[in-house]
Design a protein around this motif. Structure first.
Motif, PDB file in Angstrom:
ATOM      1  N   THR A   1       0.856  -1.181   0.000  1.00 48.71           N
ATOM      2  CA  THR A   1       0.000   0.000   0.000  1.00 48.71           C
ATOM      3  C   THR A   1       0.894   1.233   0.000  1.00 48.71           C
ATOM      4  O   THR A   1       1.900   1.272   0.700  1.00 48.71           O
ATOM      5  CB  THR A   1      -0.969   0.005   1.201  1.00 48.71           C
ATOM      6  OG1 THR A   1      -1.764   1.195   1.156  1.00 48.71           O
ATOM      7  CG2 THR A   1      -0.250  -0.087   2.529  1.00 48.71           C
ATOM      8  N   ALA A   2       0.544   2.208  -0.807  1.00 49.75           N
ATOM      9  CA  ALA A   2       1.418   3.356  -1.050  1.00 49.75           C
ATOM     10  C   ALA A   2       0.864   4.629  -0.431  1.00 49.75           C
ATOM     11  O   ALA A   2      -0.347   4.848  -0.406  1.00 49.75           O
ATOM     12  CB  ALA A   2       1.593   3.565  -2.561  1.00 49.75           C
ATOM     13  N   ASP A   3       1.774   5.458   0.062  1.00 47.69           N
ATOM     14  CA  ASP A   3       1.419   6.807   0.501  1.00 47.69           C
ATOM     15  C   ASP A   3       1.523   7.714  -0.718  1.00 47.69           C
ATOM     16  O   ASP A   3       2.626   8.032  -1.169  1.00 47.69           O
ATOM     17  CB  ASP A   3       2.383   7.255   1.601  1.00 47.69           C
ATOM     18  CG  ASP A   3       2.111   8.671   2.090  1.00 47.69           C
ATOM     19  OD1 ASP A   3       1.241   9.351   1.508  1.00 47.69           O
ATOM     20  OD2 ASP A   3       2.784   9.110   3.038  1.00 47.69           O
ATOM     21  N   LEU A   4       0.379   8.129  -1.253  1.00 41.09           N
ATOM     22  CA  LEU A   4       0.357   8.946  -2.470  1.00 41.09           C
ATOM     23  C   LEU A   4      -0.050  10.392  -2.194  1.00 41.09           C
ATOM     24  O   LEU A   4      -0.525  11.095  -3.088  1.00 41.09           O
ATOM     25  CB  LEU A   4      -0.578   8.320  -3.505  1.00 41.09           C
ATOM     26  CG  LEU A   4      -0.184   6.922  -3.984  1.00 41.09           C
ATOM     27  CD1 LEU A   4      -1.141   6.438  -5.057  1.00 41.09           C
ATOM     28  CD2 LEU A   4       1.251   6.870  -4.486  1.00 41.09           C
ATOM     29  N   GLU A   5       0.145  10.819  -0.943  1.00 36.50           N
ATOM     30  CA  GLU A   5      -0.127  12.211  -0.564  1.00 36.50           C
ATOM     31  C   GLU A   5      -1.535  12.636  -1.008  1.00 36.50           C
ATOM     32  O   GLU A   5      -2.500  11.970  -0.692  1.00 36.50           O
ATOM     33  CB  GLU A   5       0.968  13.124  -1.102  1.00 36.50           C
ATOM     34  CG  GLU A   5       2.375  12.690  -0.667  1.00 36.50           C
ATOM     35  CD  GLU A   5       3.421  13.683  -1.060  1.00 36.50           C
ATOM     36  OE1 GLU A   5       3.372  14.814  -0.554  1.00 36.50           O
ATOM     37  OE2 GLU A   5       4.287  13.330  -1.883  1.00 36.50           O
ATOM     38  N   ASP A   6      -1.630  13.713  -1.781  1.00 37.11           N
ATOM     39  CA  ASP A   6      -2.961  14.175  -2.217  1.00 37.11           C
ATOM     40  C   ASP A   6      -3.311  13.684  -3.622  1.00 37.11           C
ATOM     41  O   ASP A   6      -4.264  14.156  -4.228  1.00 37.11           O
ATOM     42  CB  ASP A   6      -3.056  15.699  -2.151  1.00 37.11           C
ATOM     43  CG  ASP A   6      -2.047  16.399  -3.064  1.00 37.11           C
ATOM     44  OD1 ASP A   6      -1.234  15.707  -3.701  1.00 37.11           O
ATOM     45  OD2 ASP A   6      -2.074  17.646  -3.131  1.00 37.11           O
TER      46      ASP A   6
END
Length: 259
Positions: A91-96
């Motif tokens: 799972t990725a942290d894709l900000e906004d």
């Protein structure tokens, strides 16, 4: 229906179902957030159940500041290298969302081999929270775009109200809207007081950030959280250890250098 369920060595649709099932209130999925293939491999070897990235670690490693400054091409190339290094769901942290449409964002996540991602309700260009109704619509569009491609992506909706010292009532309102729009989990970042955490838990599956000075991990589990992540704090620990080692090396001090 167009499907891209297999990508980068991952059956992304199966990964998504496996990742979603790990979100158990009271028995939380614990995530040691990574920033490159090496850290992902270490986390997998340690026996963790899934891989998560942290934008505040991944962005500087790739030469950019956090908070929406990482170009999408760089972000997704980095993500693809991480998914290739592990068999675990990612799972990725894709900000906004880097200004991408719901369809393009979903397409690029799946093509990179990830099965879920965070999306936050901050507009980094404006420096404010996005309109809650508009963000809920975006969440619904993202979920629909994933399902249209045969992948029910695990969406972790970050609620940035506490990051901006806003009232809990606003955070809870947004969390409820995001869950109603289809988010799988809510992430009221910087909310760690157990009384506040329990209010979010009462709404649905909740992710809490483990951080220095925050509530103990065991207490968070007992409060019913479904997911605990570490954000950039493991990365910061590595940098702190590196700084200490370099200072020992600079002064020709062997004591503790290699341990």
């Amino acid at each position: 229906m167009t499907t891209h369920a297999k990508s980068g060595g991952h059956d992304v649709a199966a990964d998504a179902e496996a990742l979603r099932a790990l979100h158990v209130p009271g028995d939380p999925l614990v995530l040691a957030n990574v920033w490159d293939p090496v850290s992902a491999s270490i986390v997998e070897s340690a026996g963790m159940r899934a891989i998560a990235t942290a934008s505040a670690a991944l962005a500087p490693v790739n030469g950019y500041p956090d908070h929406g400054q990482l170009p999408p091409d760089v972000a997704f190339c980095a993500l693809r290298r991480i998914t290739a290094a592990t068999k675990l769901p990612v799972t990725a942290d894709l900000e906004d969302g880097y200004g991408l449409s719901a369809e393009e964002l979903v397409e690029r996540v799946i093509d990179a081999g990830a099965c879920g991602f965070n999306i936050e309700d901050t507009d980094h260009r404006a420096g404010t929270l996005v309109d809650a109704d508009r963000h809920a619509e975006r969440i619904a569009a993202i979920k629909a775009a994933g399902c249209a491609r045969g992948v029910d992506l695990v969406l972790n909706a970050r609620v940035d109200v506490h990051l901006r010292n806003g009232p809990i009532e606003e955070g809870l309102k947004r969390a409820r809207m995001y869950l109603d729009a289809g988010a799988d989990c809510i992430y009221p970042i910087l909310a760690s007081d157990l009384v506040v955490v329990r209010e979010y838990v009462a709404l649905g599956r909740t992710n809490v950030l483990a951080r220095p000075g925050g509530s103990p991990l065991g207490a968070l589990a007992k409060a019913g959280v479904a997911r605990i992540s570490t954000g950039p704090f493991l990365f910061k620990l590595v940098l702190k250890r590196l700084e200490g080692a370099v200072n020992l090396l600079r002064t020709l001090d062997d004591q503790g250098l290699w341990t």
